[in-house]
Design a protein around this motif. Structure first.
Motif, PDB file in Angstrom:
ATOM      1  N   ARG A   1     -14.557   5.623  30.840  1.00  0.00           N
ATOM      2  CA  ARG A   1     -14.076   3.975  31.028  1.00  0.00           C
ATOM      3  C   ARG A   1     -13.432   4.565  32.583  1.00  0.00           C
ATOM      4  O   ARG A   1     -13.664   3.480  33.203  1.00  0.00           O
ATOM      5  CB  ARG A   1     -13.464   3.657  30.033  1.00  0.00           C
ATOM      6  N   LEU A   2     -12.503   5.897  32.987  1.00  0.00           N
ATOM      7  CA  LEU A   2     -12.126   6.171  34.087  1.00  0.00           C
ATOM      8  C   LEU A   2     -12.603   5.967  34.951  1.00  0.00           C
ATOM      9  O   LEU A   2     -12.221   5.563  36.028  1.00  0.00           O
ATOM     10  CB  LEU A   2     -10.762   7.512  33.753  1.00  0.00           C
ATOM     11  N   VAL A   3     -13.868   7.145  34.763  1.00  0.00           N
ATOM     12  CA  VAL A   3     -14.383   7.053  36.174  1.00  0.00           C
ATOM     13  C   VAL A   3     -15.020   5.502  36.473  1.00  0.00           C
ATOM     14  O   VAL A   3     -15.220   5.649  37.976  1.00  0.00           O
ATOM     15  CB  VAL A   3     -15.946   7.602  36.030  1.00  0.00           C
ATOM     16  N   GLU A   4     -15.331   4.426  36.073  1.00  0.00           N
ATOM     17  CA  GLU A   4     -16.259   3.504  36.239  1.00  0.00           C
ATOM     18  C   GLU A   4     -15.231   2.869  37.158  1.00  0.00           C
ATOM     19  O   GLU A   4     -15.321   2.025  38.228  1.00  0.00           O
ATOM     20  CB  GLU A   4     -16.370   2.513  34.977  1.00  0.00           C
ATOM     21  N   HIS A   5     -13.670   2.540  36.874  1.00  0.00           N
ATOM     22  CA  HIS A   5     -12.937   2.615  37.662  1.00  0.00           C
ATOM     23  C   HIS A   5     -11.974   3.522  39.115  1.00  0.00           C
ATOM     24  O   HIS A   5     -11.490   2.893  39.544  1.00  0.00           O
ATOM     25  CB  HIS A   5     -11.436   2.328  37.028  1.00  0.00           C
ATOM     26  N   PHE A   6     -12.647   4.384  38.863  1.00  0.00           N
ATOM     27  CA  PHE A   6     -12.455   5.267  40.894  1.00  0.00           C
ATOM     28  C   PHE A   6     -13.175   4.172  41.909  1.00  0.00           C
ATOM     29  O   PHE A   6     -14.521   3.575  41.543  1.00  0.00           O
ATOM     30  CB  PHE A   6     -13.578   6.771  40.677  1.00  0.00           C
ATOM     31  N   VAL A   7     -12.274   3.623  42.562  1.00  0.00           N
ATOM     32  CA  VAL A   7     -12.614   3.046  43.593  1.00  0.00           C
ATOM     33  C   VAL A   7     -12.460   3.538  45.140  1.00  0.00           C
ATOM     34  O   VAL A   7     -11.626   5.022  45.154  1.00  0.00           O
ATOM     35  CB  VAL A   7     -11.767   1.581  44.337  1.00  0.00           C
ATOM     36  N   SER A   8     -12.864   3.400  46.436  1.00  0.00           N
ATOM     37  CA  SER A   8     -12.788   4.048  47.697  1.00  0.00           C
ATOM     38  C   SER A   8     -12.538   3.134  48.981  1.00  0.00           C
ATOM     39  O   SER A   8     -13.002   1.798  48.427  1.00  0.00           O
ATOM     40  CB  SER A   8     -13.984   4.892  48.030  1.00  0.00           C
ATOM     41  N   GLN A   9     -12.234   3.693  50.160  1.00  0.00           N
ATOM     42  CA  GLN A   9     -12.511   2.377  51.294  1.00  0.00           C
ATOM     43  C   GLN A   9     -13.755   1.175  51.318  1.00  0.00           C
ATOM     44  O   GLN A   9     -13.561   0.505  51.931  1.00  0.00           O
ATOM     45  CB  GLN A   9     -11.905   2.784  52.280  1.00  0.00           C
ATOM     46  N   ALA A  10     -14.639   2.117  50.958  1.00  0.00           N
ATOM     47  CA  ALA A  10     -16.131   2.245  51.401  1.00  0.00           C
ATOM     48  C   ALA A  10     -16.577   0.947  50.744  1.00  0.00           C
ATOM     49  O   ALA A  10     -17.233   0.526  50.847  1.00  0.00           O
ATOM     50  CB  ALA A  10     -17.231   3.203  50.498  1.00  0.00           C
ATOM     51  N   VAL A  11     -16.333   1.316  49.408  1.00  0.00           N
ATOM     52  CA  VAL A  11     -16.273  -0.367  48.111  1.00  0.00           C
ATOM     53  C   VAL A  11     -15.570  -1.087  48.079  1.00  0.00           C
ATOM     54  O   VAL A  11     -15.890  -1.951  47.307  1.00  0.00           O
ATOM     55  CB  VAL A  11     -17.052   0.489  46.168  1.00  0.00           C
TER      56      VAL A  11
END
Length: 333
Positions: free
Chosen positions: A76-86
């Motif tokens: 569930r934590l990985v699902e909420h990883f974000v970056s500027q690109a997305v």
């Protein structure tokens, strides 16, 4: 089409008389959504959080992770990883933010302007005279109106120490001076504006170049004499007014003293009449009779009490004496 950007340092700008609406608040820092971006999970970030918190790599967690009950589930934590690109620009929110009515951030320095955020960037760049800017010469931080005024004026004590310009009084513009050099130059500058030496004494308002003062003194003799006469007349009028005030005060004091003298005379007359009444009472037989009765009553060796007839005769005599004194008193007053 992407909405026009505004300065990212305006995130702490104050909205006029209102708190920041929740839907226009950054999910990362809770400040105003300046140049907002939206994550794939629907969170909105201001440009500052977008630039500093999110990296190119996908190892930062979206702010909405704080709403999850637990972060232990790695999936569930990985699902909420974000970056500027997305992330993508939130055009609708940017439009709403730009229509907010805000205060100028230089309000504490003196600017009272109220305008929309869309107009603010242009106001700070081209209009606001209270914007803090850096002097290119001395690197001092000054307000915009100072930079355009006293900071570049040799005659001002707040002039930039690195600013050079010709003397504003001399016709020679070839010599460029620093502020310190200008102060020394003023001591001998022939074109320096100078007041007439009679300004304080008689009120001459003439202000000419120092080289023209002698000519003014020669040609302005008649004018100085007229000013002198006017000044003396004004002084005489002032003294006359003061003298009248003193005379009025003296008249009031005399009137008050006269009234007090009358009151004192009346009191003396009353005292004299009371003295006469007291003297008459002291000589009356009634007082003697009362004193004798008091002595007899206080005499402890007295064996016989006066008879009823004696008491009655004494009482009758006392009444007659009181009536006689009452008639005399009416005659006196």
């Amino acid at each position: 089409m992407e909405q026009a950007l505004v300065r990212s340092d305006l995130s702490s700008i104050k909205i006029r008389n209102k708190p920041i609406p929740n839907h226009l608040m950054c999910s990362g820092c809770s400040e105003l959504l300046i140049n907002s971006y939206q994550t794939p999970h629907g969170c909105r970030l201001c440009q500052r959080c977008f630039s500093t918190e999110l990296l190119q790599s996908s190892d930062r967690v979206c702010p909405c992770i704080h709403s999850l009950d637990s972060c232990r589930d790695r999936a569930r934590l990985v699902e909420h990883f974000v970056s500027q690109a997305v992330c993508f620009p939130d055009t609708a929110t940017r439009k709403d933010v730009l229509e907010l009515e805000v205060r100028c951030p230089n309000e504490e320095s003196g600017c009272e302007k109220r305008l929309t955020l869309k107009q603010l960037d242009s106001h700070l760049t081209n209009e606001c005279q209270f914007e803090i800017v850096t002097c290119d010469r001395c690197s001092e931080r000054v307000r915009q109106f100072e930079l355009n005024g006293c900071h570049t004026d040799l005659r001002s004590p707040h002039c930039c120490s690195e600013f050079r310009a010709p003397c504003p009084h001399c016709s020679d513009s070839s010599s460029r001076l620093y502020r310190s050099e200008f102060e020394e130059h003023l001591m001998t500058c022939p074109e320096r504006p100078s007041d007439c030496k009679y300004r304080q004494s008689i009120g001459c308002q003439t202000n000419v170049a120092m080289s023209q003062l002698d000519e003014h003194y020669c040609s302005g003799t008649d004018g100085h004499l007229e000013l002198t006469v006017q000044r003396f007349q004004q002084e005489l009028q002032r003294k006359d007014s003061e003298l009248k005030e003193i005379n009025n005060l003296l008249m009031k004091l005399k009137t008050r003293d006269k009234q007090r003298a009358i009151e004192v005379g009346q009191l003396k007359e009353k005292v004299l009449k009371l003295t006469e009444r007291l003297s008459t009472f002291e000589k009356s037989p009634l007082l003697k009779t009362l004193l004798n009765q008091g002595r007899r009553l206080s005499n402890s060796d007295l064996t016989e009490q006066p008879g009823e007839e004696d008491n009655q005769s004494q009482q009758d005599a006392a009444v007659k004496e009181l009536n006689r004194m009452g008639r005399r008193r009416s005659v006196v007053f």
